[in-house]
Design a protein around this motif. Structure first.
Motif, short mmCIF file in Angstrom:
data_model
loop_
_atom_site.label_atom_id
_atom_site.label_comp_id
_atom_site.label_asym_id
_atom_site.label_seq_id
_atom_site.Cartn_x
_atom_site.Cartn_y
_atom_site.Cartn_z
N VAL B 182 -6.96 -1.54 -10.47
CA VAL B 182 -7.15 -2.78 -9.53
C VAL B 182 -6.02 -3.97 -10.10
CG1 VAL B 182 -9.76 -2.31 -9.01
CG2 VAL B 182 -9.08 -3.72 -10.84
N VAL B 183 -5.84 -4.77 -9.25
CA VAL B 183 -5.10 -6.25 -9.47
C VAL B 183 -6.40 -6.94 -9.46
CG1 VAL B 183 -3.42 -7.92 -8.95
CG2 VAL B 183 -2.86 -5.37 -9.16
N LEU B 184 -6.49 -7.76 -10.50
CA LEU B 184 -7.52 -8.78 -10.27
C LEU B 184 -7.21 -10.01 -9.36
CD1 LEU B 184 -8.78 -9.55 -14.09
CD2 LEU B 184 -9.92 -8.32 -12.30
N GLY B 185 -8.17 -10.47 -8.61
CA GLY B 185 -8.01 -11.53 -7.73
C GLY B 185 -8.33 -11.15 -6.28
N PRO B 186 -8.19 -11.92 -5.11
CA PRO B 186 -7.74 -13.26 -5.43
C PRO B 186 -8.75 -14.28 -5.78
CG PRO B 186 -8.05 -12.66 -3.10
CD PRO B 186 -8.23 -11.37 -3.93
N GLN B 187 -10.12 -13.98 -5.76
CA GLN B 187 -10.88 -14.90 -6.09
C GLN B 187 -11.74 -14.55 -7.49
OE1 GLN B 187 -11.58 -13.98 -2.48
NE2 GLN B 187 -10.18 -15.82 -1.98
N ASP B 188 -10.97 -13.99 -8.44
CA ASP B 188 -11.55 -13.68 -9.76
C ASP B 188 -12.23 -14.95 -10.41
OD1 ASP B 188 -8.79 -14.01 -9.66
OD2 ASP B 188 -8.46 -13.60 -11.73
N ASP B 189 -11.57 -16.30 -10.17
CA ASP B 189 -12.16 -17.41 -10.61
C ASP B 189 -13.38 -17.77 -10.10
OD1 ASP B 189 -11.17 -17.94 -8.06
OD2 ASP B 189 -10.50 -19.93 -8.60
N TYR B 190 -14.18 -16.79 -9.43
CA TYR B 190 -15.61 -17.11 -8.87
C TYR B 190 -16.38 -16.49 -9.86
CZ TYR B 190 -14.91 -19.77 -4.54
OH TYR B 190 -14.68 -20.73 -3.65
N PHE B 191 -15.73 -15.84 -11.02
CA PHE B 191 -16.67 -14.93 -11.78
C PHE B 191 -16.14 -15.27 -13.36
CE2 PHE B 191 -16.07 -12.78 -8.12
CZ PHE B 191 -17.10 -12.37 -7.65
N ALA B 192 -17.14 -15.61 -14.27
CA ALA B 192 -16.96 -15.90 -15.57
C ALA B 192 -16.31 -14.61 -16.22
CB ALA B 192 -18.32 -16.38 -16.27
N SER B 193 -15.73 -14.96 -17.45
CA SER B 193 -14.75 -14.00 -17.91
C SER B 193 -15.75 -12.65 -18.45
CB SER B 193 -14.06 -14.43 -19.44
OG SER B 193 -14.87 -14.94 -20.20
N ASP B 194 -17.30 -13.19 -18.87
CA ASP B 194 -17.88 -11.96 -19.07
C ASP B 194 -18.25 -11.19 -17.89
OD1 ASP B 194 -19.43 -13.97 -18.24
OD2 ASP B 194 -21.48 -12.96 -18.91
N GLN B 195 -18.22 -11.74 -16.89
CA GLN B 195 -18.56 -10.90 -15.72
C GLN B 195 -17.36 -9.94 -15.36
OE1 GLN B 195 -21.69 -10.46 -14.00
NE2 GLN B 195 -22.21 -11.30 -16.14
N ILE B 196 -16.19 -10.59 -15.53
CA ILE B 196 -14.98 -9.88 -15.33
C ILE B 196 -14.94 -8.82 -16.17
CG2 ILE B 196 -12.41 -9.62 -15.13
CD1 ILE B 196 -13.07 -11.67 -13.10
N ALA B 197 -15.26 -8.96 -17.47
CA ALA B 197 -15.31 -7.91 -18.40
C ALA B 197 -16.36 -6.75 -17.80
CB ALA B 197 -15.62 -8.48 -19.80
N ALA B 198 -17.62 -7.09 -17.41
CA ALA B 198 -18.47 -6.38 -16.94
C ALA B 198 -18.08 -5.44 -15.97
CB ALA B 198 -19.88 -7.01 -16.79
N PHE B 199 -17.23 -6.09 -14.89
CA PHE B 199 -16.84 -5.31 -13.81
C PHE B 199 -15.95 -4.26 -14.20
CE2 PHE B 199 -13.03 -5.03 -10.93
CZ PHE B 199 -13.64 -4.53 -9.91
N LEU B 200 -15.17 -4.34 -15.53
CA LEU B 200 -14.24 -3.38 -15.86
C LEU B 200 -14.82 -2.46 -16.65
CD1 LEU B 200 -11.16 -5.88 -16.26
CD2 LEU B 200 -11.22 -4.20 -14.40
N GLU B 201 -15.77 -2.81 -17.52
CA GLU B 201 -16.35 -1.95 -18.37
C GLU B 201 -17.58 -0.90 -17.79
OE1 GLU B 201 -17.66 -4.75 -21.31
OE2 GLU B 201 -15.52 -4.93 -21.97
N ARG B 202 -18.00 -1.43 -16.89
CA ARG B 202 -19.26 -0.71 -16.28
C ARG B 202 -18.62 0.53 -15.42
NH1 ARG B 202 -22.94 -5.87 -14.29
NH2 ARG B 202 -23.39 -6.65 -16.53
N SER B 203 -19.79 1.40 -15.57
CA SER B 203 -19.48 2.64 -14.76
C SER B 203 -20.00 2.26 -13.49
CB SER B 203 -19.83 3.95 -15.33
OG SER B 203 -19.82 4.95 -14.18
N TRP B 204 -19.51 2.53 -12.28
CA TRP B 204 -20.23 2.27 -10.86
C TRP B 204 -20.33 3.50 -10.27
CZ3 TRP B 204 -21.85 -2.85 -9.92
CH2 TRP B 204 -20.88 -3.62 -10.94
#
Lengths: 243, 338
Positions: B182-204
């Motif tokens: 994925v390319v982050l955005g366009p609204q990644d600024d609606y999420f705190a950095s720990d949530q971005i990290a969680a998005f990338l680290e978690r298995s969905w």
């Protein structure tokens, strides 16, 4: 970003760039979106595939193997740096609208919500001048701004059954014309015999984002005859120049 | 004129071409194939333009025949079980469908979409410049709907295939379905950095309730910092929006043109097809890449589609059922390449 300053450029993947002029529904932001859209139409770089104007941003879809992201971003900065007036004059469309039964399905519900008569609700709606902010949601679903404040009812908590074709609706402080029947959280005030969207027609759409719309009340008999003329290929909406 | 007769079709089997482009500004969805690379490969195999009209087969399956004369076909899937008169076919093959023969395509244990391209031109009228079917707005294809038993698809300028079924060698279709870039955005600024990290680290986990419009994910919800409503803006294919419940939804070929939820990231174009092929209940992981990386991947795809698709005769025509049940996405195709 500042509402008058440099737009934010946001990547929506490697093949779409969002040029964000603001985060609100506001005519001056919409003007800047549409001015850039006009400018790109007049000066379209190779590899730009299509643009999507919305309330507050322009999404530019492009082929990144033809058009480099930085080249596109530079082009956008050039086009948004100076005079931001629109290159084209928007059209004003007069759409006939029947508020009578069976078309004005939710007119009484809105009248109850705001404590007015159904005739007054129709008159208030006819009195407005609406800006086409954008299309979205479904083919030919036009989001309109300019709804008189008194008609600003919230959208329904749960959707009503599918509205008829070419429904004229309000909800959440906005107005809309919706061509394709579907369940909706909006209130149906009436219907227009004019088809904003007709895929079989040479000009499948005639109303562009940025255009203005006014509604003209007609009775059910007129609706029926205008609908026949529209079905025969005539465009029953009238165009006026905006001054 | 020759026809491809549809003897049976499950829900979600449609005609698609490269998509209905140029009308997003009027609320018209592009539609087009869910797995564009596999679709284009099938078209290339039969010598059609890469964006020619072909049949997208869902897990609902398809049975077809050629009553008016032989048709050259390419059939590519990611793990479906296909048979010609009961004889198993490879997951990627070219064949000639003769009158009286019956081609049957059924879902397998992996893969969600397959493509059947016909040598010649599927002769249905374009709507707004495209034959792509968008069932929600009843546009394109046959009457804007999915295919069903009794349909006869006209094929103009039909060409025969090379006779006996052949295995196709298309190594670029051997893709890891579980890792989605994925390319982050366009609204990644609606999420705190720990949530971005969680998005990338978690298995969905891909939910079974997905369709051509969206892929729904299950997992631990994400939280927003600035609320979950934005004023609507444009939506690209692959946009990952996060609604109020915090569970990401990836918007696919039949998505709406605009939307009002923050989009944390966007799946890169080359990974849309492999994502589309993930069956419900399977896990995926996201990896953030740069636009430059995404373009490298795009270029590799474009180059792959320039190459000739090699074929080899089918040596083995009667696959034992246990073999068919054991093929997974990668093995199913790499085996076909071996």
């Amino acid at each position: 970003m500042t509402e008058n300053g440099t737009p934010r450029l946001l990547d929506a993947g490697e093949a779409a760039l969002v040029v964000e002029f603001g985060t609100m529904v506001d005519p001056s932001i919409s003007d800047r979106v549409l001015a850039l859209d006009d400018a790109l139409a007049a000066n379209r770089p190779a590899g730009l595939t299509e643009t999507v104007p919305t309330y507050r941003s322009l999404m530019i879809h492009y082929d990144p193997l033809i058009l480099d992201r930085e080249t596109l971003a530079g082009h956008v900065r050039d086009l948004t740096g100076g005079d931001t007036a629109r290159a084209t004059t928007p059209a004003r469309w007069i759409l006939p609208c029947c508020y009578e039964a069976p078309h004005g399905e939710d007119l009484a519900a809105v009248a109850d919500l705001i404590g007015q008569t159904v005739d007054r609700v129709a008159a208030l709606h006819t009195g407005g001048t609406y800006r086409v902010y954008m299309y979205g949601f479904a083919p030919g679903f036009a989001y309109l701004g300019g709804l008189p404040e008194v008609l600003a009812v919230p959208r329904r908590p749960s959707p009503r059954p599918p509205h008829p074709t070419n429904a004229v609706m309000i909800g959440g402080g906005l107005a809309a014309v919706a061509t394709v029947p579907m369940p909706t959280g909006w209130y149906v005030l009436g219907a227009t015999p004019s088809k904003l969207y007709a895929p079989e027609r040479t000009e499948s759409f005639f109303v562009s984002p940025g255009d203005e719309i006014r509604f003209e009340a007609i009775d059910a008999a007129s609706f029926a005859s205008l609908a026949i003329r529209e079905a025969a290929g005539e465009r029953v909406a009238r165009r006026e120049e905006v001054h | 004129m020759r026809v491809l007769a549809i003897d049976d079709a499950g829900p979600g089997v449609t005609l698609q071409d490269g998509g209905r482009h140029g009308y997003l500004r009027f609320g018209i969805t592009a539609a087009g194939p869910m797995d564009p690379l596999m679709f284009a490969t099938a078209n290339r195999t039969v010598g059609n333009p890469l964006h020619a009209t072909a049949i997208e087969v869902s897990t609902g399956g398809l049975t077809a025949s050629a009553p008016e004369g032989p048709l050259g076909l390419a059939l590519i899937s990611a793990g479906f079980r296909a048979t010609l008169d009961g004889e198993a076919l490879p997951t990627a093959c070219a064949l000639t469908l003769e009158p009286g023969q019956r081609l049957a395509i059924r879902a397998g244990s992996t893969g969600a979409w397959g493509y059947l391209a016909v040598a010649g031109r599927i002769d249905v009228a374009p709507v707004l410049g495209s034959t792509a079917t968008h069932t929600r707005s009843a546009l394109g294809g046959l009457g804007g709907r999915g295919l069903r038993a009794g349909d006869r698809i006209p094929v103009a300028e039909a060409r025969m295939g090379d006779g006996a079924p052949q295995r196709l060698l298309a190594p670029w279709l051997a893709r890891d379905p579980s890792l989605i870039r994925v390319v982050l955005g366009p609204q990644d600024d609606y999420f705190a950095s720990d949530q971005i990290a969680a998005f990338l680290e978690r298995s969905w986990t891909v939910s079974p309730r997905g369709d051509r419009m969206a892929c729904f994910l299950d997992g631990r919800p994400l939280t927003h910092t600035k609320g979950h409503d934005i004023v609507s803006d444009g939506v690209a294919m692959g946009a990952i929006q996060v609604p109020g419940n915090g569970l990401p939804i990836i918007l696919m070929a039949d998505r709406q043109s605009t939307g009002g939820y923050p989009k944390i990231a966007t799946v890169i174009g080359p990974d849309l097809g492999r994502l589309a092929q993930v069956q419900g209940g399977s896990p995926i992981i996201f990896s953030a890449v740069s636009i430059g990386d995404a373009i490298v991947a795009r270029r590799a795809e474009a180059e792959a589609l320039q190459r000739d698709i090699q074929r080899e005769p089918m040596v083995r025509t009667d696959f034992p059922p246990e073999f068919l049940l054991n093929v997974n996405l990668i093995d199913g195709i790499t085996d076909a390449l071996a």
